[in-house]
Motif scaffolding. Sequence first.
Motif, PDB file in Angstrom:
ATOM      1  N   SER A 239     -49.857 135.042  -7.430  1.00 50.83           N
ATOM      2  CA  SER A 239     -50.609 133.992  -6.740  1.00 50.83           C
ATOM      3  C   SER A 239     -50.859 132.774  -7.618  1.00 50.83           C
ATOM      4  CB  SER A 239     -51.954 134.549  -6.256  1.00 50.83           C
ATOM      5  OG  SER A 239     -52.717 135.035  -7.353  1.00 50.83           O
ATOM      6  N   ASP A 240     -50.705 132.932  -8.918  1.00 45.88           N
ATOM      7  CA  ASP A 240     -50.990 131.836  -9.852  1.00 45.88           C
ATOM      8  C   ASP A 240     -49.899 131.785 -10.925  1.00 45.88           C
ATOM      9  OD1 ASP A 240     -52.254 129.765 -11.177  1.00 45.88           O
ATOM     10  OD2 ASP A 240     -53.733 131.052 -12.173  1.00 45.88           O
ATOM     11  N   PRO A 241     -48.659 131.436 -10.554  1.00 47.71           N
ATOM     12  CA  PRO A 241     -47.556 131.453 -11.521  1.00 47.71           C
ATOM     13  C   PRO A 241     -47.704 130.363 -12.576  1.00 47.71           C
ATOM     14  CG  PRO A 241     -46.845 130.424  -9.480  1.00 47.71           C
ATOM     15  CD  PRO A 241     -48.218 130.977  -9.219  1.00 47.71           C
ATOM     16  N   VAL A 242     -47.182 130.660 -13.745  1.00 48.87           N
ATOM     17  CA  VAL A 242     -47.174 129.691 -14.833  1.00 48.87           C
ATOM     18  C   VAL A 242     -46.050 128.694 -14.598  1.00 48.87           C
ATOM     19  CG1 VAL A 242     -46.913 129.376 -17.317  1.00 48.87           C
ATOM     20  CG2 VAL A 242     -48.142 131.384 -16.428  1.00 48.87           C
ATOM     21  N   GLN A 243     -46.370 127.415 -14.733  1.00 51.60           N
ATOM     22  CA  GLN A 243     -45.377 126.355 -14.584  1.00 51.60           C
ATOM     23  C   GLN A 243     -44.677 126.098 -15.921  1.00 51.60           C
ATOM     24  OE1 GLN A 243     -44.878 124.757 -11.508  1.00 51.60           O
ATOM     25  NE2 GLN A 243     -46.384 126.212 -10.680  1.00 51.60           N
ATOM     26  N   VAL A 244     -43.373 125.937 -15.885  1.00 51.63           N
ATOM     27  CA  VAL A 244     -42.588 125.647 -17.088  1.00 51.63           C
ATOM     28  C   VAL A 244     -42.032 124.231 -16.984  1.00 51.63           C
ATOM     29  CG1 VAL A 244     -40.521 126.241 -18.414  1.00 51.63           C
ATOM     30  CG2 VAL A 244     -41.990 128.058 -17.491  1.00 51.63           C
ATOM     31  N   VAL A 245     -42.226 123.446 -18.040  1.00 52.27           N
ATOM     32  CA  VAL A 245     -41.684 122.092 -18.094  1.00 52.27           C
ATOM     33  C   VAL A 245     -40.765 122.015 -19.310  1.00 52.27           C
ATOM     34  CG1 VAL A 245     -42.182 119.622 -18.159  1.00 52.27           C
ATOM     35  CG2 VAL A 245     -43.836 121.208 -17.110  1.00 52.27           C
ATOM     36  N   ILE A 246     -39.482 121.793 -19.087  1.00 49.56           N
ATOM     37  CA  ILE A 246     -38.523 121.639 -20.181  1.00 49.56           C
ATOM     38  C   ILE A 246     -38.365 120.154 -20.463  1.00 49.56           C
ATOM     39  CG2 ILE A 246     -36.167 122.047 -20.954  1.00 49.56           C
ATOM     40  CD1 ILE A 246     -36.056 124.429 -19.051  1.00 49.56           C
ATOM     41  N   VAL A 247     -38.679 119.756 -21.689  1.00 45.35           N
ATOM     42  CA  VAL A 247     -38.659 118.347 -22.081  1.00 45.35           C
ATOM     43  C   VAL A 247     -37.473 118.105 -23.011  1.00 45.35           C
ATOM     44  CG1 VAL A 247     -39.958 116.454 -23.131  1.00 45.35           C
ATOM     45  CG2 VAL A 247     -41.181 118.306 -21.940  1.00 45.35           C
ATOM     46  N   VAL A 248     -36.573 117.222 -22.619  1.00 42.55           N
ATOM     47  CA  VAL A 248     -35.427 116.868 -23.451  1.00 42.55           C
ATOM     48  C   VAL A 248     -35.770 115.588 -24.209  1.00 42.55           C
ATOM     49  CG1 VAL A 248     -32.975 116.291 -23.491  1.00 42.55           C
ATOM     50  CG2 VAL A 248     -33.847 117.951 -21.822  1.00 42.55           C
ATOM     51  N   ASP A 249     -35.861 115.697 -25.532  1.00 40.05           N
ATOM     52  CA  ASP A 249     -36.258 114.573 -26.384  1.00 40.05           C
ATOM     53  C   ASP A 249     -35.021 113.770 -26.775  1.00 40.05           C
ATOM     54  OD1 ASP A 249     -37.252 112.813 -28.249  1.00 40.05           O
ATOM     55  OD2 ASP A 249     -38.065 114.341 -29.597  1.00 40.05           O
ATOM     56  N   MET A 250     -34.959 112.522 -26.290  1.00 39.39           N
ATOM     57  CA  MET A 250     -33.840 111.646 -26.620  1.00 39.39           C
ATOM     58  C   MET A 250     -34.248 110.533 -27.580  1.00 39.39           C
ATOM     59  SD  MET A 250     -31.963 111.333 -22.915  1.00 39.39           S
ATOM     60  CE  MET A 250     -31.592 112.795 -21.936  1.00 39.39           C
ATOM     61  N   ILE A 251     -35.502 110.564 -28.036  1.00 42.33           N
ATOM     62  CA  ILE A 251     -35.974 109.549 -28.972  1.00 42.33           C
ATOM     63  C   ILE A 251     -35.680 109.953 -30.409  1.00 42.33           C
ATOM     64  CG2 ILE A 251     -38.053 108.461 -29.942  1.00 42.33           C
ATOM     65  CD1 ILE A 251     -39.233 108.351 -27.212  1.00 42.33           C
ATOM     66  N   ASN A 252     -35.864 111.223 -30.712  1.00 43.60           N
ATOM     67  CA  ASN A 252     -35.815 111.679 -32.102  1.00 43.60           C
ATOM     68  C   ASN A 252     -34.543 112.441 -32.449  1.00 43.60           C
ATOM     69  OD1 ASN A 252     -38.696 110.953 -32.997  1.00 43.60           O
ATOM     70  ND2 ASN A 252     -39.037 112.083 -31.092  1.00 43.60           N
ATOM     71  N   ALA A 253     -33.518 112.312 -31.617  1.00 42.33           N
ATOM     72  CA  ALA A 253     -32.259 113.004 -31.862  1.00 42.33           C
ATOM     73  C   ALA A 253     -31.091 112.042 -31.675  1.00 42.33           C
ATOM     74  CB  ALA A 253     -32.123 114.192 -30.902  1.00 42.33           C
ATOM     75  N   ASP A 254     -29.986 112.320 -32.375  1.00 47.93           N
ATOM     76  CA  ASP A 254     -28.803 111.477 -32.231  1.00 47.93           C
ATOM     77  C   ASP A 254     -27.978 111.929 -31.024  1.00 47.93           C
ATOM     78  OD1 ASP A 254     -27.427 113.770 -33.027  1.00 47.93           O
ATOM     79  OD2 ASP A 254     -27.248 113.106 -35.103  1.00 47.93           O
ATOM     80  N   ALA A 255     -26.890 111.219 -30.762  1.00 49.74           N
ATOM     81  CA  ALA A 255     -26.094 111.476 -29.557  1.00 49.74           C
ATOM     82  C   ALA A 255     -25.516 112.879 -29.542  1.00 49.74           C
ATOM     83  CB  ALA A 255     -24.970 110.441 -29.461  1.00 49.74           C
ATOM     84  N   ILE A 256     -25.062 113.365 -30.690  1.00 49.02           N
ATOM     85  CA  ILE A 256     -24.475 114.709 -30.745  1.00 49.02           C
ATOM     86  C   ILE A 256     -25.529 115.761 -30.433  1.00 49.02           C
ATOM     87  CG2 ILE A 256     -23.412 116.407 -32.270  1.00 49.02           C
ATOM     88  CD1 ILE A 256     -22.018 114.114 -33.708  1.00 49.02           C
ATOM     89  N   THR A 257     -26.709 115.600 -31.005  1.00 48.81           N
ATOM     90  CA  THR A 257     -27.780 116.567 -30.772  1.00 48.81           C
ATOM     91  C   THR A 257     -28.243 116.542 -29.328  1.00 48.81           C
ATOM     92  OG1 THR A 257     -28.520 116.342 -33.072  1.00 48.81           O
ATOM     93  CG2 THR A 257     -30.068 117.310 -31.520  1.00 48.81           C
ATOM     94  N   VAL A 258     -28.387 115.348 -28.756  1.00 45.83           N
ATOM     95  CA  VAL A 258     -28.810 115.245 -27.354  1.00 45.83           C
ATOM     96  C   VAL A 258     -27.776 115.895 -26.444  1.00 45.83           C
ATOM     97  CG1 VAL A 258     -29.188 113.638 -25.448  1.00 45.83           C
ATOM     98  CG2 VAL A 258     -30.268 113.228 -27.658  1.00 45.83           C
ATOM     99  N   ALA A 259     -26.491 115.710 -26.743  1.00 42.17           N
ATOM    100  CA  ALA A 259     -25.443 116.342 -25.935  1.00 42.17           C
ATOM    101  C   ALA A 259     -25.585 117.862 -25.987  1.00 42.17           C
ATOM    102  CB  ALA A 259     -24.072 115.913 -26.423  1.00 42.17           C
ATOM    103  N   ARG A 260     -25.893 118.382 -27.174  1.00 42.10           N
ATOM    104  CA  ARG A 260     -26.083 119.826 -27.293  1.00 42.10           C
ATOM    105  C   ARG A 260     -27.339 120.278 -26.561  1.00 42.10           C
ATOM    106  NH1 ARG A 260     -26.338 120.256 -32.387  1.00 42.10           N
ATOM    107  NH2 ARG A 260     -28.321 121.237 -32.909  1.00 42.10           N
TER     108      ARG A 260
END
Length: 377
Positions: free
Chosen positions: A103-124
């Motif tokens: 009745s009260d499920p935990v919400q999951v939020v997946i945050v993809v950080d594109m500020i602190n990573a380079d293009a290769i890391t963001v692609a991964r």
Amino acid sequence: MHKTVRFQRHRFAVLAVAAVVVVTGVARHASAQSPAEHSAAVPAQNAGAAPDAQKTMTIHVQLSDNQGHPVEALQEGDFTLLDNNQPQKLLGFRAVDASVLKSDPVQVVIVVDMINADAITVAREREEVGAYLKANGGELPNPTSIALIEDSGVKVLPVSTQHGDLLLASFNQTHSELRGIGRGGGLYGATENVQKSLLELGQLIQYEGKKPGRKLVLVVGPGWPLLSLAGDRADSKQRAWVFSNIVQFTNLLRDSNVALYCIDPFEVGGTDLFEYKGFLKGISAVKDATYPDLGLQVLATHTGGQVFISGRDILGSLKIAVRDASGGYDLTFAPAPGDRVNEYHALDVRVDKPNIKVRTTSGYYARVQWVRDGKGQ
């Protein structure tokens, strides 16, 4: 057409002020304007309710054994809660089992950080998040949403679902909006990243905090620079602004019922991945506040979340992190009103069983007030 929720900065003015002030303080050597001279320097008003205004406070406790498996079937008498080393009477106790979660499920939020990573890391990051959404035939264990921290601001895909295929289709319509890391050059460039990261994290937590129930916010990224050398050179006014941000984020994350996680897709040969562990002590005074105390890994640990030094195994770390949504315990007590402004209270939960690891909120601040300088703290 794909749409995302874009935050208007004025709607989240409290945390926007907080983030800008932190960075302005660090970047003094590159700018003539000091934190005390910043035009937006006003007391925070809504970033976390002060405990003295609350009759009760509920904290979530996550338990695991030596193998990392959750510990279930404990009773209220198995727990002891200490507030500044003083035992507290439990006014409420709840084992978060399957019936509660239905009745009260935990919400999951997946945050993809594109500020602190380079293009290769963001692609991964994108590839591994996509693999998580496709796992188990696209059936997710919890209602899940995706947020992006980008150069232009934080965006949230407006769907929360357990259908990973639907979420992946929406995620795939977004584009990677990268930031030139340190584009301002040196320390000043690093502080720009800290500024944007804290601002957007604050906006996201305020947004999620309006929703009922518990939330796991899983940040896929290395986190922003700790700026440990800048912290050593900080003066009293700079430390005051850092301290105020620590206070605001600490209470906001707890009041929003958010456990924060850092899933660091590190590359071999980078910076000290465990440097943050030297800054996990609770901060009770302005004179002790340093910039690393606002690091993502530090904030995550203080919420009872986890830090994963995952390398290429982002998928595995996401799966482990989401296990925290499957149980735990809620403890309710009466927080102390506090004898002074921004009084720090360390919380310690002990369990009367051997070989159990406890993760929970590390503390709270009473009588919250924005600090303009280091006097009296």
